[in-house]
Scaffold this motif. Structure first.
Motif, PDB file in Angstrom:
ATOM      1  N   THR A   1       0.665  -1.127   0.072  1.00 15.49           N
ATOM      2  CA  THR A   1      -0.175   0.087  -0.102  1.00 15.49           C
ATOM      3  C   THR A   1       0.945   1.202   0.004  1.00 15.49           C
ATOM      4  OG1 THR A   1      -1.753   1.060   1.222  1.00 15.49           O
ATOM      5  CG2 THR A   1       0.007  -0.097   2.579  1.00 15.49           C
ATOM      6  N   ASN A   2       0.078   2.343  -0.373  1.00 11.70           N
ATOM      7  CA  ASN A   2       0.970   3.747  -0.336  1.00 11.70           C
ATOM      8  C   ASN A   2       0.139   4.540   0.738  1.00 11.70           C
ATOM      9  OD1 ASN A   2      -1.186   4.095  -1.854  1.00 11.70           O
ATOM     10  ND2 ASN A   2       0.036   5.099  -3.424  1.00 11.70           N
ATOM     11  N   LEU A   3      -0.942   4.055   1.390  1.00 12.17           N
ATOM     12  CA  LEU A   3      -1.868   4.834   2.321  1.00 12.17           C
ATOM     13  C   LEU A   3      -0.914   5.156   3.697  1.00 12.17           C
ATOM     14  CD1 LEU A   3      -5.115   2.790   2.392  1.00 12.17           C
ATOM     15  CD2 LEU A   3      -4.591   4.801   0.905  1.00 12.17           C
ATOM     16  N   PRO A   4      -1.021   6.320   3.945  1.00 12.32           N
ATOM     17  CA  PRO A   4      -0.246   7.117   4.912  1.00 12.32           C
ATOM     18  C   PRO A   4      -0.361   6.035   6.326  1.00 12.32           C
ATOM     19  CG  PRO A   4      -1.932   8.754   4.301  1.00 12.32           C
ATOM     20  CD  PRO A   4      -1.886   7.350   3.458  1.00 12.32           C
ATOM     21  N   ASP A   5      -1.699   5.727   6.679  1.00 15.40           N
ATOM     22  CA  ASP A   5      -1.695   5.225   7.874  1.00 15.40           C
ATOM     23  C   ASP A   5      -1.046   3.745   7.974  1.00 15.40           C
ATOM     24  OD1 ASP A   5      -5.035   6.591   8.166  1.00 15.40           O
ATOM     25  OD2 ASP A   5      -3.153   7.438   8.816  1.00 15.40           O
ATOM     26  N   TYR A   6      -0.552   3.388   6.971  1.00 16.00           N
ATOM     27  CA  TYR A   6      -0.100   2.036   7.018  1.00 16.00           C
ATOM     28  C   TYR A   6       1.331   2.049   6.984  1.00 16.00           C
ATOM     29  CZ  TYR A   6      -4.744  -0.112   5.870  1.00 16.00           C
ATOM     30  OH  TYR A   6      -5.957  -0.434   6.241  1.00 16.00           O
ATOM     31  N   GLN A   7       1.876   1.101   7.667  1.00 21.06           N
ATOM     32  CA  GLN A   7       3.479   0.750   7.598  1.00 21.06           C
ATOM     33  C   GLN A   7       4.044   0.671   6.343  1.00 21.06           C
ATOM     34  OE1 GLN A   7       4.258  -1.753  10.668  1.00 21.06           O
ATOM     35  NE2 GLN A   7       2.365  -0.998  11.857  1.00 21.06           N
ATOM     36  N   GLY A   8       4.798   1.556   5.582  1.00 20.76           N
ATOM     37  CA  GLY A   8       5.701   0.929   4.525  1.00 20.76           C
ATOM     38  C   GLY A   8       5.024   0.492   3.494  1.00 20.76           C
TER      39      GLY A   8
END
Lengths: 401, 569
Positions: A50-57
């Protein structure tokens, strides 16, 4: 939710990377059997890209087991009433012990589809529970799962609700209102009737599809046995005829393999999608139940509010000291009632959208399943025709000799 | 049609000349055109539908098939539109099933028109190889079962009812004076016929007759049983008519042509035989009547004979042979025969096994067809349901897709059914040959029985001669001759002479049986080869045809649903 939406739109505005589109893709792979005996279970690797901000890496890998998926599904069901939560494969306590390769593969595929559906649903993908599921380490996950395992998996608030429901039912009976309150709009009736009947029809089709898989296997087996017997018979004969017999036997055995392959293909690509459809419909039924709950609460609260209002007016007329108290109670109740009504309306609205999307999606899913079905059968038929056809010249040669 | 087409169709243009006969003779065939739709019913129902379909396609296919009798009954075009586009793949396909035979394992093996050398059903080619004259035919039909009452010499009136069948024959063989005739026979007559043939044609592979099956007649519903028996009788009689030697037999001719009670041959009735034997025995033991075998009696096997004494003697001989204490006077020396016997034994084992597996295969094919059909029906229901509840365009699209799947599945199930009908017919060759094996066993026991008779006679002669020898030595010691002894000697020498005659007859009989065995083995070998080859061809062709049709069907569905294909698939 608001925050997430902001960050998402923020992302699309800043051209940091070529992939400025937010994406969340998950795969469930590598089933591994852990533990032993009765306690054995399968663990799966869940990879999140993913590239979602809340997700890690950009990528994260966690280990999850079936009960973790169940936890996620239950949480989503609680938090997103009105939305059709994607279905999970069955618990199947019996097969678990056998853990056949096929069963494991079927389950893995179904879990993969589940998570991906959640991740691609515009509402569900924003769930914190989903994020926990995809990102948390194993201990955190276990803790979260344990919390859910409270009595009947119900929170205290729910217990109170159950109690209240029972009270309401009792008073209904006492007051002579035995029928539970239910929506009676024609659209609702139609939808409910549709879903319930659809389940029956789909189950029947799925049942036959499953049988068809079995038949393929059985036919394959009998072709193999027949082939062997014919070969033995051919061994009794000399020359060309004997050879023809053994070639026929050989072909028969070869086709047996093709049938087993097609049986598997049929299972994974035709029967499973049908099964999935059935599960989805069952999930919708659960949502309908939630909706009915919400409706009942809304109705009951509305009733109660009305009564309270009448009471309040009475009190105001008699200028009783309890007016103040009553007024406060009334306002609280009114707020609750409005909440309940809003909840119900949200559910109804969501369900309508969901239904439309569901129908579209199912047409596509079924279409693909049918296509795979046709393709598999066509390949099989052509293989069979080719195999037998190749024998004809040999047989012709026999008769002329 | 009659006799003009002699060419063997080497490919699988499996049509049957029987078609025309059946159309003309058989009242049932008119039903087969009645409704093609009803033909798509289960296999256990009458086999009319494959017949109707096959006829239609062969009409398209085969110009040599003279249309006249058939044309008014055959639908001009293939009844199933969808098949027209399978067109040429049918070339390999359709075998006919006689509508007269309905059980799964009945075949049209009774087709016995050797004059048409069509290479199709196994029995035809069987006939082709065994019939030198293509102009000889003998067609037998069994029909019209009726209940009749025994004219009562029974104490209880009306207790004895039995069923008679109409046996109709068409022939152009000379020796029958006439070309068409019929007679009513009951099952007991058939048993008599079988017994008489067994006596007269020792060493031949005589097709086994249908069972008496007393139990079955209680268990089965009366009508069912009668029909079952009718079919079995017809099959049996047709097989007899197909046997090159037996078809010309007197016994068969009388059975087919001469009405009234069948004359029992002297040794027909087992009970009376044994009784007569019991009467004779005391006399024989006391040495009164001639305890010798009349030469003509030697020709009959001891077991069925009335001569109990002979039975005992031969039993003693066989025990002696088995114990191996003394080498029997004559042994089965024909190594070639022994080898063949063993090979046949192996063949029979494998045949039986293959036959069982064939049964299973057929069942599985039937099952898959049924499940396909059920799947189709389930989707039809879904289609209907979706159409009724359609609220958006996507519903109708989905309903249309489901309908396509349903239609394809139902068509597929029909194709499987058709395949099955054909498979049953071709693979039935295996069952038939198992029946032939029984005939072979009987013929081989004829042979060993005859050998035993010869051996018995030989040892009797030698024991008689040693008695004579002893008497001669004894009487030579008495001076002036011994009146009683010389009288006894004369008697003994007379007995020896008669026994020698009998022995010669027995040897001749044994040799004859050996010859019969040999020629029959050759015939069987050829027939077996042709039958099995045709079976394979039939089986393979049916499979190819069915698979091709299925392929077309599914390819079309795949095209119709092509737009759903993901890029990966």
């Amino acid at each position: 939710m608001q925050q997430n939406q902001q960050s998402l739109s923020g992302l699309s505005q800043s051209p940091r990377s070529p992939q400025s589109e937010p994406f969340l893709s998950v795969s469930v792979i590598d089933p591994v059997k852990l533990g032993n005996g009765v306690q054995a279970y399968i663990s799966y690797r869940v990879i999140t890209k993913t590239n979602l901000p809340d997700y890690q890496g950009p990528e994260k890998i966690v280990i999850r087991r079936y009960s973790d998926f169940v936890w996620l599904r239950d949480r989503l069901f609680e938090m997103y009433k009105g939305i059709f939560i994607p279905p999970l494969p069955e618990k199947s306590a019996v097969e678990k012990f056998r853990f056949s390769a096929e069963f494991i593969e079927m389950r893995r595929q179904a879990l993969d589809i589940f998570v991906n559906r959640v991740a691609s649903h515009h509402e569900l993908r924003q769930s914190d529970d989903l994020r926990l599921f995809l990102q948390a380490d194993e201990e955190t996950m276990e803790r979260a799962r344990a919390q859910e395992m409270v009595i009947f998996k119900k929170k205290p608030a729910d217990l109170m609700q159950i109690f209240k429901d029972m009270q309401a039912k009792v008073s209904d009976v006492v007051l002579g209102k035995e029928k539970p309150v239910e929506e009676s709009t024609p659209e609702y009736e139609k939808m409910k009737h549709y879903i319930f009947e659809l389940e029956d029809h789909l189950s029947e089709a799925q049942k036959h599809a499953f049988r068809l898989v079995k038949r393929h296997r059985e036919l394959g087996q009998s072709l193999s046995d027949f082939g062997k017997a014919v070969k033995l018979l051919g061994a009794c004969e000399e020359d060309a005829l004997g050879k023809a017999f053994s070639e026929l036997g050989g072909r028969s055995e070869a086709l047996s393999t093709k049938l087993q392959i097609e049986a598997h293909h049929l299972l994974m690509n035709f029967e499973e999608p049908l099964k999935d459809y059935v599960r989805a419909v069952q999930s919708i039924k659960a949502t309908i139940a939630e909706r009915a709950n919400a409706f009942r609460q809304h109705c009951e609260l509305a009733e109660t509010v009305k009564l309270k209002e009448i009471n309040l007016d009475k009190l105001m007329l008699t200028r009783s000291e309890r007016v103040g108290e009553a007024e406060i109670e009334y306002r609280e109740l009114k707020a609750e009632s409005e909440e309940a009504t809003k909840r119900f309306e949200t559910i109804t609205r969501l369900m309508n959208d969901e239904m439309a999307r569901f129908q579209e999606q199912k047409t596509l899913d079924m279409g693909l399943a049918f296509h795979e079905f046709a393709k598999g059968q066509a390949h099989l038929a052509n293989d069979i025709a080719d195999a037998w056809r190749s024998l004809i010249p040999k047989l012709e040669a026999c008769s002329s000799s | 049609m009659m006799g003009s087409e002699n060419q063997a169709f080497e490919h699988g243009a499996h049509t049957s000349e029987e078609m025309s006969y059946l159309l003309v003779d058989d009242p049932l065939t008119s039903k087969s055109y009645a409704s093609y739709r009803s033909a798509m019913s289960t296999l256990s129902e009458s086999c009319h539908h494959p017949l109707s379909r096959s006829i239609a396609t062969t009409e398209d296919r085969d110009p040599l098939l003279s249309p006249p009798q058939d044309s008014n009954q055959v639908s001009p075009s293939s009844p199933d539109n969808h098949d027209s586009h399978y067109g040429n793949s049918d070339y390999y396909s359709d075998l006919i099933i006689s509508p007269l035979e309905e059980s799964n394992y009945a075949t049209a093996n009774g087709m016995d028109t050797p004059k048409l050398k069509w290479q199709n059903s196994s029995s035809l080619s069987r006939l082709e190889s065994s019939n030198s004259s293509i102009l000889e035919y003998l067609k037998i039909t069994v029909s019209n079962p009726q209940k009749e009452h025994e004219s009562s010499n029974s104490i209880v009136p009306g207790s004895n009812t039995y069923v008679t069948y109409l046996i109709s024959t068409k022939t152009n063989m000379w020796g029958f004076g006439g070309s068409e005739f019929s007679v009513r026979r009951r099952f007991k007559d058939v048993v008599t016929l079988a017994d008489r043939l067994a006596e007269s044609y020792r060493g031949f592979f005589i097709p086994p007759r249908p069972d008496k099956s007393v139990v079955e007649s209680q268990v089965m519903h009366k009508q069912e049983f009668v029909e079952h028996r009718r079919v079995a009788l017809e099959k049996y009689l047709r097989r007899l008519a197909a046997h090159p030697v037996i078809k010309k037999s007197n016994e068969l001719r009388v059975f087919l042509q001469v009405p009234g009670k069948l004359p029992l041959s002297p040794s027909a009735d087992v009970a009376s035989r044994v009784l007569d034997g019991a009467v004779k025995l005391p006399k024989q033991l006391l040495g009164d009547s001639r305890s010798v075998l009349a030469p003509h009696e030697v020709v009959q096997p001891a077991k069925e004979g009335r001569d109990l004494l002979r039975l005992f003697k031969e039993l003693k001989q066989s025990v002696t042979n088995d114990w191996g204490s003394s080498r029997p006077p004559l042994v089965e020396e024909d190594k070639e025969f022994l080898d063949k016997k063993e090979m046949l034994h192996d063949f029979e084992q494998h045949l039986s096994h293959a036959s069982k597996q064939a049964e299973v295969l057929v069942k599985e094919q039937q099952d898959i067809g049924n499940t396909m059909g059920e799947l189709g029906l389930a989707f039809i229901k879904l289609t209907k349901f979706e159409n009724e509840n359609a609220v958006s365009g996507t519903h109708s699209v989905r309903a249309a897709d489901m309908k396509n799947v349903a239609t394809a599945a139902i068509k597929a199930s029909r194709i499987y059914r058709e395949l099955n009908a054909k498979s049953v017919k071709t693979l039935d060759t295996l069952h038939d040959h198992l029946g032939s094996m029984l005939a072979v066993h009987n013929a081989f026991s004829d042979r060993s029985g005859a050998l035993l008779t010869v051996q018995t006679l030989l040892s009797e002669i030698s024991s008689l001669q040693s008695k004579i020898g002893k008497l001669e030595t004894a009487s030579s010691n008495v001076f002036g001759g011994d009146k009683s002894r010389s009288h006894k000697l004369k008697e003994l020498k007379e007995i020896v002479r008669v026994t020698e005659d009998a022995k010669n007859v027995a040897i001749r009989e044994y040799e004859q049986i050996k010859d019969n065995n040999r020629s029959e083995l050759d015939r069987l070998e050829r027939q077996k080869r042709t039958d099995l080859l045709n079976m394979l061809k039939g089986f393979v062709n049916a499979q190819v045809s069915c698979a091709e049709k299925l392929g077309c069907l599914w390819v079309k569905l795949a095209e119709d649903t092509g737009r759903y294909a993901t890029k990966s698939s």
